[in-house]
Scaffold this active site. Structure first.
Site, mmCIF file in Angstrom:
data_model
loop_
_atom_site.group_PDB
_atom_site.id
_atom_site.type_symbol
_atom_site.label_atom_id
_atom_site.label_comp_id
_atom_site.label_asym_id
_atom_site.label_seq_id
_atom_site.Cartn_x
_atom_site.Cartn_y
_atom_site.Cartn_z
ATOM 1 N N ARG A 185 53.232 116.054 47.048
ATOM 2 C CA ARG A 185 53.057 115.099 45.933
ATOM 3 C C ARG A 185 51.990 114.054 46.256
ATOM 4 O O ARG A 185 51.345 113.529 45.352
ATOM 5 C CB ARG A 185 54.406 114.425 45.605
ATOM 6 C CG ARG A 185 54.401 113.616 44.290
ATOM 7 C CD ARG A 185 55.823 113.282 43.872
ATOM 8 N NE ARG A 185 55.918 112.570 42.616
ATOM 9 C CZ ARG A 185 56.157 111.255 42.496
ATOM 10 N NH1 ARG A 185 56.312 110.505 43.580
ATOM 11 N NH2 ARG A 185 56.252 110.690 41.308
ATOM 12 N N ILE B 57 52.529 109.815 36.696
ATOM 13 C CA ILE B 57 53.108 111.046 37.263
ATOM 14 C C ILE B 57 54.607 110.841 37.173
ATOM 15 O O ILE B 57 55.136 109.796 37.556
ATOM 16 C CB ILE B 57 52.605 111.293 38.710
ATOM 17 C CG1 ILE B 57 53.254 112.517 39.354
ATOM 18 C CG2 ILE B 57 52.808 110.089 39.605
ATOM 19 C CD1 ILE B 57 52.610 112.905 40.714
ATOM 20 N N SER B 58 55.317 111.817 36.617
ATOM 21 C CA SER B 58 56.744 111.645 36.348
ATOM 22 C C SER B 58 57.537 111.479 37.646
ATOM 23 O O SER B 58 57.114 111.910 38.720
ATOM 24 C CB SER B 58 57.288 112.854 35.585
ATOM 25 O OG SER B 58 56.503 113.111 34.447
ATOM 26 N N GLN B 59 58.705 110.894 37.501
ATOM 27 C CA GLN B 59 59.656 110.748 38.610
ATOM 28 C C GLN B 59 60.066 112.143 39.119
ATOM 29 O O GLN B 59 60.317 113.046 38.307
ATOM 30 C CB GLN B 59 60.868 110.007 38.037
ATOM 31 C CG GLN B 59 61.964 109.722 39.002
ATOM 32 C CD GLN B 59 63.224 109.244 38.287
ATOM 33 O OE1 GLN B 59 63.273 109.160 37.060
ATOM 34 N NE2 GLN B 59 64.234 108.951 39.060
ATOM 35 N N PRO B 60 60.135 112.346 40.434
ATOM 36 C CA PRO B 60 60.510 113.667 40.957
ATOM 37 C C PRO B 60 61.815 114.227 40.363
ATOM 38 O O PRO B 60 61.905 115.430 40.084
ATOM 39 C CB PRO B 60 60.653 113.423 42.465
ATOM 40 C CG PRO B 60 59.691 112.313 42.741
ATOM 41 C CD PRO B 60 59.736 111.424 41.524
#
Ligand code: SAH
Length: 216
Positions: free
Chosen positions: A35, A61-64
């Site tokens: 990431r 960038i979205s949360q994992p």
């Protein structure tokens, strides 16, 4: 000494497991994709925090956890042709590409698209094809898709994306809701002209917007 990124990644995987991500293929894909490559350098040490982070062009960038959850709920396998709308950093696309046969991904901000495309090539992710365009129109030349994932929120499901979903069991995962209100992840399953909708999880996404942007 501070923990290495690898140690932080393992801790993140433990958190995802305890938060209900049970699909081992999804966990392996998250474990496989670095990431830190998809975020600005100054945030490198935060790459494996379970948090959304800023990228260029005012996007995120979205949360994992959300990446893992949406990927799990999409039910992807290695025979499938998948469309992603909203490439952004490319991270979600890289995760999907580990699980499907071919990934097509569309982004409306040119610099984001170019950066993601370069990264995919550097990382040797050869089953990804990128397009600079308006993903609300889908990708008619490549349709139908077994799976469609939209990573920006809309108040309604774009009609053209429904049309491009495979008739026999195609699945789309998409955040639905107005910007200032609670949005939810919807899962839509197609059987012929029938679309079954399940409302899964409250979320917060940047908006799905029409048109393209040549920003720098
Ligand atoms: N999947 C991304 C999340 C990015 S945020 C990641 O893993 O980083 C959502 C992205 O959707 C933004 O980059 C935004 O520019 C893009 N987007 C919004 N509307 C779009 C549209 N109509 N077509 C293509 N991309 C769109």
């Amino acid at each position: 000494m501070s923990a290495s990124l690898e140690e932080k990644k393992q801790r993140l995987l433990d958190i995802l497991r305890s938060d209900g991500i049970h699909d081992e293929n999804v966990l392996a894909a998250i474990g496989d994709v670095e990431r830190e490559k998809f975020i600005p350098d100054y945030l490198r040490q935060q790459a494996y925090e379970n948090a959304a982070l800023p990228i260029a062009s005012g996007q995120t960038i979205s949360q994992p956890y959300i990446v893992a959850y949406m990927t799990q709920e999409l039910q992807v396998d290695d025979r499938m042709k998948v469309l992603e709308v909203g490439t952004g950093s490319g991270y979600q696309g890289a995760v999907l590409s580990k699980l499907c046969r071919r990934l097509f991904t569309i982004e409306r901000h040119l610099p984001l698209m170019q950066k993601a495309d370069t990264l995919f090539k550097e990382m040797g992710l050869r089953n990804i094809t990128t397009l600079f365009g308006d993903g609300m129109k889908g990708w008619p030349e490549q349709a139908p898709f077994d799976r469609i994932m939209v990573t920006a929120a809309s108040d309604r499901v774009p009609e053209k994306l429904l049309d491009q979903l495979k008739e026999d069991g195609g699945i789309m995962v998409i955040p639905i809701g107005e910007q200032e209100q609670t949005q939810h992840i919807y899962r839509i399953t197609r059987q012929g002209d029938d679309f079954e909708t399940e409302i899964l999880l409250p979320v917060k996404f940047v908006p799905l917007l029409g048109g393209i942007v040549h920003d720098s």
